[in-house]
Design a protein around this motif. Sequence first.
Motif, PDB file in Angstrom:
ATOM      1  N   VAL A   1      86.315   2.339  23.456  1.00 50.45           N
ATOM      2  CA  VAL A   1      86.749   0.909  24.436  1.00 50.45           C
ATOM      3  C   VAL A   1      85.296   0.244  24.427  1.00 50.45           C
ATOM      4  CG1 VAL A   1      86.843   0.353  26.729  1.00 50.45           C
ATOM      5  CG2 VAL A   1      88.251   2.155  25.884  1.00 50.45           C
TER       6      VAL A   1
ATOM      7  N   ARG B   1      84.667  -7.898  24.378  1.00 49.17           N
ATOM      8  CA  ARG B   1      84.353  -7.674  26.032  1.00 49.17           C
ATOM      9  C   ARG B   1      85.561  -8.264  26.891  1.00 49.17           C
ATOM     10  NH1 ARG B   1      79.250 -10.357  29.375  1.00 49.17           N
ATOM     11  NH2 ARG B   1      79.786  -9.523  31.466  1.00 49.17           N
TER      12      ARG B   1
ATOM     13  N   ARG C   1      87.893  -5.276  26.805  1.00 48.54           N
ATOM     14  CA  ARG C   1      87.389  -4.352  27.527  1.00 48.54           C
ATOM     15  C   ARG C   1      87.277  -4.544  29.095  1.00 48.54           C
ATOM     16  NH1 ARG C   1      82.464  -4.681  25.198  1.00 48.54           N
ATOM     17  NH2 ARG C   1      81.468  -5.460  27.067  1.00 48.54           N
TER      18      ARG C   1
END
Length: 358
Positions: free
Chosen positions: A237, A242, A245
């Motif tokens: 992950v 970003r 995530r």
Amino acid sequence: MLSLGIETSCDETAVALVRDGRLVGQKLATQIDVHAVFGGVVPEIASREHLRVLPVLYRELMQDTGIDPSEIDVVSVARGPGLLGALLVGVSFAKALSVSLGTRLVGVNHLWAHLLAPGLEQELRFPALGLLVSGGHTHTYRIDSSTQFELLGRTLDDAAGEAFDKVAKLLNFPYPGGRFIDELGRGVAPDTGLFPRAFIDTPSLDFSFSGLKTAVANYIQAHPELVLDEMGNIESVARMPRERRDLIATVCASFNWSVADTLRIKVERALKQTGKVKSIIVAGGVAANSMVRTVMQELAESRNIDLVLPGLQLCTDNGSMIAYAGGLLAGQGYCHGLDLEAIPRGRVVPLDWRECRG
């Protein structure tokens, strides 16, 4: 008093020795890697693994502690609830050992043992409100002593731990996946409106997490980017862009909050109904969850009640909690005969001890 504990209720094989309430030594073999291939515990495989490793663990425990089997005062064994085949391995081993050593046999309620386990590390103050949160059960109890448990609320369908693992599976995390949800959601602000808090709109103290699980499943289906491309972990992950995530982390934190706040509501409701208690005891595998621990701490402080949390090593199934609970029963003069039954999940564990002094 020296108590040997044997635990084989699910997918952990464990043995431990507890003397006068203090841990002497323990051994544990986990089956996580074996069952991870199937995404959950396969009962037949679990039973065979217990049969294979239990005698080995027992010999290693006695060798490492330097204790002669003749010193054992009581053989304590988890008799249920759990997987019947798995329980039978432990119960049969305990009976044979009890006969060969000529010592007492005590069958232990696995759920009660979880709630008593913190007594290995700190004093338990009764009466207490007990919250057991595990993969198979989410229960509340009023606990007046080590042998007096009144069930207040119970699991109606999916337990909290089961919901964690099923949601983790939907995200493509390996079994058991609840810890990944906790780690990813830690320190992330939850969206408290994203998922419902399950079964809180009735006065019941019972728990139901199936609706929450379904809500999360529907959300994930509508947002396929949440699902890991390959079965992964925290590191996989961390390598994602970003935005993706952060979305996964928010979902994990929001689900975490929905479970934890549901537990808070039910425990607060139970406190109002059960009368004054001196402490709240939280135990079971989900008691290791960081948000659950935080929410329960805040609740206890708001009520000016002591919160009793087990160390992380005592949250999962282990032999020391069985040895400790069995030692408490034996210390009060109770034992079982060789007609001791293993009790599968779904049946009430009977209070069928008999007085057995000496």
